[in-house]
Design a protein around this motif. Structure first.
Motif, PDB file in Angstrom:
ATOM      1  N   ARG A   1       0.830  -1.195   0.000  1.00  0.00           N
ATOM      2  CA  ARG A   1       0.000   0.000   0.000  1.00  0.00           C
ATOM      3  C   ARG A   1       0.867   1.248   0.000  1.00  0.00           C
ATOM      4  NH1 ARG A   1      -4.770  -1.361   4.447  1.00  0.00           N
ATOM      5  NH2 ARG A   1      -5.208  -3.464   3.761  1.00  0.00           N
TER       6      ARG A   1
ATOM      7  N   GLY B   1       2.585   2.534  -2.409  1.00  0.00           N
ATOM      8  CA  GLY B   1       2.786   3.184  -3.693  1.00  0.00           C
ATOM      9  C   GLY B   1       3.766   2.424  -4.573  1.00  0.00           C
TER      10      GLY B   1
ATOM     11  N   ARG C   1       4.304   7.928 -12.109  1.00  0.00           N
ATOM     12  CA  ARG C   1       4.128   8.769 -10.914  1.00  0.00           C
ATOM     13  C   ARG C   1       3.579  10.150 -11.292  1.00  0.00           C
ATOM     14  NH1 ARG C   1       9.051   6.467  -8.678  1.00  0.00           N
ATOM     15  NH2 ARG C   1       8.515   5.260  -6.825  1.00  0.00           N
TER      16      ARG C   1
ATOM     17  N   ALA D   1      -2.953   3.847  -4.685  1.00  0.00           N
ATOM     18  CA  ALA D   1      -2.202   5.100  -4.694  1.00  0.00           C
ATOM     19  C   ALA D   1      -3.076   6.253  -5.181  1.00  0.00           C
ATOM     20  CB  ALA D   1      -0.956   4.955  -5.580  1.00  0.00           C
TER      21      ALA D   1
ATOM     22  N   GLN E   1      -5.356   7.067  -2.222  1.00  0.00           N
ATOM     23  CA  GLN E   1      -4.684   7.697  -1.083  1.00  0.00           C
ATOM     24  C   GLN E   1      -4.246   9.121  -1.380  1.00  0.00           C
ATOM     25  OE1 GLN E   1      -4.423   6.652   1.984  1.00  0.00           O
ATOM     26  NE2 GLN E   1      -5.524   4.767   1.509  1.00  0.00           N
ATOM     27  N   GLN E   2      -4.014   9.441  -2.644  1.00  0.00           N
ATOM     28  CA  GLN E   2      -3.594  10.791  -3.010  1.00  0.00           C
ATOM     29  C   GLN E   2      -4.779  11.672  -3.412  1.00  0.00           C
ATOM     30  OE1 GLN E   2      -0.239  10.789  -5.816  1.00  0.00           O
ATOM     31  NE2 GLN E   2       0.381   8.794  -5.054  1.00  0.00           N
TER      32      GLN E   2
END
Length: 471
Positions: free
Chosen positions: A163, A165, A177, A206, A209-210
């Motif tokens: 988790r 990334g 990215r 990812a 979460q971002q």
């Protein structure tokens, strides 16, 4: 009055936005119904009203309510008796009971029946708002706990998924990215395509979460792992009696993902009829549980993933073109491991650090020669195959040399020739090792600690080899 307004403001500030919640008010006093409706409809997604249990029953049969504000004394069936029936039928909505004649026995009976709160008439606006806030918070926590339990059960039967990334600094990962940083804050649907084992769920997490939805639920579902006759119910939920065996109502994954992210893995496996319903949900942001006549508004970001080229599936008639273009608002292509072999040292070190504590064993050293052989391998299983190799090596206490990814003659073609050269002689192997270490050291600007980390060996081992080379 000023104190009450302060309490209401404090309650609203502390509450999660209620825009997606639905409420049912059941009371035979028009004035009370109007008061509650006006207080909640400006804060909630929808508020329905009924004057009796008999009037409320059809509404509950048609849709799922997050909160039921229920009077105890009603014409016909009492509120407490109806609440007991609802719980027996599997209706798990939060319930606030109201009464003008409260005593200890009534309160105890209400709690035993399954009420989450109890209001004594007449109550203030602040009391109502605070009670509703607590109910919605319990509902949110219950949904999060359900998601966590589901994930724990899922992880118990499959390999660990990071988790943290993305791992690596190759050009392909650097570009990925950059796209992640641009896509994550957007509410748009994302389609992730890539071979099996490239880390599609890692990327989906990812993105979540971002995003601004990071504090809400991330709900993953593998579309290929659900029986076709159950997919609709699993995604959208169902009401009691919707089909044979539906003995109670059940919420779907879209409901549990409200305010957060729903990750549809292997979306290419969805049956065509479900694809049509999913397209409608993406367009209208509403779901209809199986057997229900009522639609429920949902605020969910959908991230889909597939290891099949969906364009080919569309051409073959196995995937709807309109759904494909709706999912393709934002698209990510994950590179296979064979196209980012410079990330192998970091990935191996990451899995080593991740798995050695879980297995209760010490990390093992991955020699530069082994890494060079791994770089020449095709990795059909991608990052998942590498993780399995690391896990096997930790259990054995050494990296096996008899596997396709570590033995010299591991593959055919130019990559196989390069690997074969590694086994020609000890002198040739030492030259490959020397050249590989020097390349990593140069890439790290001479920083031996960083070079050792990328190589997957200890700094002491690296210094010993450099000393042997007179450096």
């Amino acid at each position: 009055m000023q104190q009450e307004n302060t309490l209401v403001a404090a309650a609203e500030n502390a509450a999660k936005p209620w825009g997606s919640y639905s409420v049912l008010v059941v009371d035979d006093e028009p004035g009370m119904v109007n008061f509650i409706r006006r207080a909640l409809e400006v804060r909630c997604g929808s508020v329905h009203t009924a004057g009796s249990v008999e009037d409320a029953e059809p509404l509950v049969a048609q849709q799922r309510f997050d909160l039921i504000v229920l009077d105890i004394s009603l014409p016909g069936m009492s509120g407490v008796n109806w609440l007991k029936q609802l719980r027996e039928r599997g209706v798990n909505s939060e319930v606030i009971l109201m009464t003008a004649f409260a005593d200890v026995e009534t309160a105890i009976d209400a709690l035993r029946a399954g009420a989450s709160d109890f209001l004594l008439k007449p109550f203030s606006l602040a009391q109502l708002i605070n009670s509703a806030r607590r109910a919605f918070e319990r509902a949110r926590l219950e949904a999060e706990n359900w998601v966590l339990r589901r994930e724990v059960a899922s992880h118990a039967s499959r390999s660990h998924v990071s988790r943290d990334g993305l791992i690596g600094h190759s050009p392909a990962i650097a570009e990925l990215r950059t796209l992640l940083q641009r896509f994550a804050p957007m509410p748009s649907t994302v389609l992730i395509q890539g071979e099996s084992g490239t880390g599609k769920e890692v990327v989906a997490r990812a993105l979540h979460q971002q995003s601004p939805r990071a504090n809400a639920s991330f709900v993953p579902v593998n579309c290929a792992a659900i029986a076709q006759e159950l997919i609709e119910s699993e995604l959208f939920g169902h009401v009691k009696g919707a089909y044979t065996g539906a003995t109670g109502s059940r919420d779907g994954l879209f409901y549990y993902a409200r305010g957060g992210t729903l990750f549809l893995d292997e979306i290419g496996e969805l049956p065509l009829p479900i694809q049509a319903k999913l397209l409608r949900v993406l367009e209208e942001r509403r779901i209809r549980p199986v057997g229900s006549e009522q639609e429920i508004k949902v605020d969910v970001r959908v991230i889909a993933a597939t290891n099949k080229p969906l364009a080919d599936e569309v051409a073959a008639g196995r995937f709807r073109a309109d759904l494909y273009y709706r999912l393709q608002v934002l698209e990510l292509h994950l590179p296979p491991l064979r196209e980012r072999t410079e990330d192998l040292p970091e990935l191996a070190a990451h899995f080593m650090d991740l798995l050695s504590p879980a297995l209760g064993v010490q990390p093992v050293e991955v020699e530069p020669a082994i890494l060079a052989a791994m770089a020449a391998y095709d990795w059909p299983g991608n990052v998942r195959e590498l993780k399995n190799l690391v896990e096997r090596s930790l259990i054995l206490g050494y990296v096996p040399r008899d596997l396709p990814c570590t033995r010299a003659a591991g593959s055919a073609g130019p990559a196989g020739e390069a690997a074969a050269n590694l086994a020609g002689a000890d002198e040739c192997l030492a030259e490959v090792e020397n050249r590989h270490i020097r390349t990593i050291l140069a890439a790290c600007g001479g920083n031996k600690s960083e070079a050792a980390r990328r190589l997957g060996i200890s700094r002491k081992t690296l210094e010993r080899k450099c000393l042997a080379w007179g450096e």
